[in-house]
Design a protein around this motif. Sequence first.
Motif, short mmCIF file in Angstrom:
data_model
loop_
_atom_site.label_atom_id
_atom_site.label_comp_id
_atom_site.label_asym_id
_atom_site.label_seq_id
_atom_site.Cartn_x
_atom_site.Cartn_y
_atom_site.Cartn_z
N LEU A 64 0.82 -1.21 0.00
CA LEU A 64 0.00 0.00 0.00
C LEU A 64 0.86 1.26 0.00
CD1 LEU A 64 -2.98 0.77 0.02
CD2 LEU A 64 -2.84 0.95 2.49
N SER A 65 2.02 1.19 0.62
CA SER A 65 2.88 2.37 0.68
C SER A 65 3.45 2.73 -0.69
CB SER A 65 4.01 2.16 1.68
OG SER A 65 4.80 1.05 1.28
N ALA A 66 3.43 1.81 -1.64
CA ALA A 66 3.96 2.08 -2.98
C ALA A 66 2.96 2.84 -3.85
CB ALA A 66 4.34 0.76 -3.65
N ILE A 67 1.74 2.98 -3.39
CA ILE A 67 0.71 3.68 -4.17
C ILE A 67 0.85 5.18 -3.94
CG2 ILE A 67 -1.76 4.02 -4.47
CD1 ILE A 67 -2.14 1.12 -3.59
N ASP A 68 0.91 5.94 -5.05
CA ASP A 68 1.01 7.39 -4.97
C ASP A 68 -0.40 7.96 -4.86
OD1 ASP A 68 2.08 9.93 -4.98
OD2 ASP A 68 2.05 10.07 -7.18
N PHE A 69 -0.73 8.51 -3.71
CA PHE A 69 -2.07 9.04 -3.47
C PHE A 69 -1.94 10.46 -2.94
CE2 PHE A 69 -5.87 9.50 -0.69
CZ PHE A 69 -6.83 9.45 -1.68
N ASP A 70 -2.33 11.42 -3.75
CA ASP A 70 -2.25 12.82 -3.36
C ASP A 70 -3.57 13.50 -3.76
OD1 ASP A 70 -1.28 15.17 -2.36
OD2 ASP A 70 -0.15 15.68 -4.18
N PRO A 71 -4.62 13.34 -2.94
CA PRO A 71 -5.91 13.92 -3.32
C PRO A 71 -5.87 15.45 -3.23
CG PRO A 71 -6.01 13.06 -1.10
CD PRO A 71 -4.67 12.67 -1.65
N PRO A 72 -6.68 16.13 -4.04
CA PRO A 72 -6.71 17.59 -3.97
C PRO A 72 -7.32 18.04 -2.63
CG PRO A 72 -8.42 16.78 -5.43
CD PRO A 72 -7.59 15.60 -5.04
N ARG A 73 -6.84 19.14 -2.15
CA ARG A 73 -7.34 19.67 -0.88
C ARG A 73 -8.75 20.24 -1.08
NH1 ARG A 73 -4.77 21.06 3.89
NH2 ARG A 73 -5.87 22.66 5.07
N ALA A 74 -9.63 19.95 -0.19
CA ALA A 74 -11.01 20.45 -0.27
C ALA A 74 -11.02 21.91 0.16
CB ALA A 74 -11.92 19.64 0.62
N ASP A 75 -11.66 22.74 -0.64
CA ASP A 75 -11.77 24.16 -0.33
C ASP A 75 -13.20 24.43 0.13
OD1 ASP A 75 -11.23 26.85 -0.06
OD2 ASP A 75 -11.55 27.28 -2.18
N ILE A 76 -13.39 24.55 1.44
CA ILE A 76 -14.71 24.74 2.01
C ILE A 76 -14.80 26.15 2.57
CG2 ILE A 76 -16.38 23.93 3.71
CD1 ILE A 76 -14.94 21.19 3.58
N ALA A 77 -15.66 26.94 1.97
CA ALA A 77 -15.81 28.34 2.40
C ALA A 77 -16.95 28.44 3.41
CB ALA A 77 -16.09 29.23 1.20
N PRO A 78 -16.72 29.15 4.53
CA PRO A 78 -17.81 29.31 5.50
C PRO A 78 -18.90 30.22 4.96
CG PRO A 78 -15.91 30.60 6.15
CD PRO A 78 -15.49 29.80 4.94
N ARG A 79 -20.11 29.95 5.38
CA ARG A 79 -21.25 30.79 4.97
C ARG A 79 -21.61 31.71 6.14
NH1 ARG A 79 -25.64 26.50 3.13
NH2 ARG A 79 -25.22 25.92 5.27
N GLY A 80 -22.12 32.86 5.78
CA GLY A 80 -22.60 33.78 6.80
C GLY A 80 -23.90 33.28 7.41
N VAL A 81 -24.10 33.60 8.69
CA VAL A 81 -25.30 33.17 9.40
C VAL A 81 -26.09 34.41 9.81
CG1 VAL A 81 -26.17 31.92 11.39
CG2 VAL A 81 -24.10 31.13 10.23
#
Length: 84
Positions: A64-81
């Motif tokens: 498993l360590s030989a697998i290259d896994f680099d997922p994109p970072r999630a960009d979560i913007a906060p909403r106004g309340v």
Amino acid sequence: MSITSFSSRELNHDVSKAKKAANKGPVVITDRGKPSHVLMTYSEFERLTGKRRNLVDALSMPGLSAIDFDPPRADIAPRGVDLS
């Protein structure tokens, strides 16, 4: 793959025939004319369900360590309340 159909009565009278038919494909068992069960070989059942693993087992797989896994970072913007 052939699909065979047996009524409940036919199944009770000749189970070995139904088991032989299950080697060729699924056997639909009917109850009062409506499909109620399916008979299949155990190897076919295992193939369909697959081997279930827990997360720890999956992450500790060899190689498993030989697998290259680099997922994109999630960009979560906060909403106004609005608390008015």
